[in-house]
Structure formats: structure tokens, C-alpha cells
Design a protein around this motif. Sequence first.
Motif: not given
Length: 301
Positions: A85, A128, A292
Amino acid sequence: MTAHSVILGDWGGTRLRLWLRQGGATIAASEAPGLLVANESPEQILRHALGSLGVTAPLPIVLCGMAGAREGLAEAGYVPCPGNVDQWVGAAVETSLDGFPITILPGFSNRDGGGRPDVMRGEEAQVFGALTMRHAGANGPTEMVLPGTHSKWVRVEDCSISHFATCPTGELHASLLGSSLAPRERQTHSRSHADGFSTGVARAFDGVPLMASLFEARAARVLDHRDGDWSAGFLSGLLIGSEIAAMAPSCALNAVPLLVGSDDLVRRYRSAFAKYGLDCQTADGETCALIGLEIAYAQLG
């Protein structure tokens, strides 16, 4: 709007989705044609989608997906695998439109053992987001399957996208509809379509090569009195089943794949996984994408 209001967007090839978010809640949402199907410039596409949100005062916008493609608003490159990330958000680019400050997140790139290239844009937000929802990825490999126009098979290790592979299953199916194999008129929820889908999945696991199986979609209409719905379902099942048969053996040992996507696609893939004798978990693609994007916005500060 408050200072904490933000517009988040997932810009795909076939559609753009925008969400006006405030305090972690969606206040309004809008859709527009994606970059590959619209007959307008990216700027006009975004203007129309923003107009549908009813927003007049400029707010920050955070976009993933095709907004960062070469033909998009502003080119945002690719984070090479493995990538996490922090690397994803750190490689974002800034631009603006009509006073709206815009942050565009990059995609991810990958090469397999043979050096063959692969790319994705937008699916990383779902990955994510799904990791945050499931608290997964830190203690071993996590396998995710993101069905769509270009289905992604993603492996996550130590909270990083370590590898992925693309199967253009949805694009192939759309291209075959309207051909001699399957008339475009179809009802995707008809009994005939469901029967064709089931038959197609079974054919995929029979071991007959895909290219030698496709023509059954037409031959069954001639000899077995099948209709166009059956042919469309058959092609869908055959392509999805062939994708799973080809890709599932590469998943980590004993891993239970997480299917991330829309209800209809997840249902189809889950059915095919079951016929292959595999278990899987599921997560809603839109929810994962929003999470995300929220993660990215929070890190952007």
C-alpha cells in the motif's frame, strides 16, 4: 460539504463509478461509461459523472484504474511486484480539473518466470480493501480471484501483491456473443442459460482443449435443438471453467481463494469452483474497492 468530504472513483474500461464520501459514509454515487467504451474525452466523462453527483464546490478526488492510463486524465505508472500500500500511494500523481484537485493512483505490473509482462489498474484497490476486511496476508500467502472483463488471479504475501496473472475471460465472452457461436439475444437468468453454463463448465473439466470445445455452442443448436440462451451460457461456463482449470493449480497449497467481485460474477465463479471440487470465500467488489480507496485517501493525508 465538510472538510472531510471526498470523491472516490474506480475508473474501469467499461464504466466509471464515483462515490461522494463523508465521514466514512456514501452520500451520493454516480456511474458513467468507462474509458474504453465512451465516445468522449476523459475530462468530459468525469465532468458528466461529477454533475450526476450534484457537487458544485471543488472537493478532493481520488481515482484508481484507467484514469492513470496513457489515454486517461494523467499517466500514472505501475508499481512493480512485489508492492504494498505504501508504494502504491507513494507513486500517485496529481492533476486537476475545473478546480477539483485530483490524485490518481498507479496500477501494478508483473512478469512471470518466462519474462511475460502483465499489468492491472484498479483491481489493486479491491485487493488492499479485501485484505483490510479479512485481516489477511500477514501470515502466509493469500490467493484472490477478481473476475471481470480481465480476470485477475492475485497472490498476496506479507501484505504485498507478490504476483498476479490476467485472463481476459469476460472480454472473450463478450466478443463471441453475436457471432455464429451464440446469437446476442439472450436472457442470462433463464433456465436454458443456466443449463448451458453448467454444461460448459463440465466440458472445461473434461480435458478437451478449449479451442476444440467452442464450436459445441453452435453445433448443439443444430443437432440438440438448443437455443441462443443455452449457447451464451455454454460459452460463459466453458470460458470460466477453462480459466479455473488452468489457473487453480498454481494457487498456494491448501489455500482457499477469495472471490472479489459483483454478485452475479462471484456466483458464477463460485459455482464453477464447486464443480472443480474447490472451496472459496467471497467478498463484494464494490465494498472492497471503497475500502481500498479510503485507505489510500487516509495515507495521502
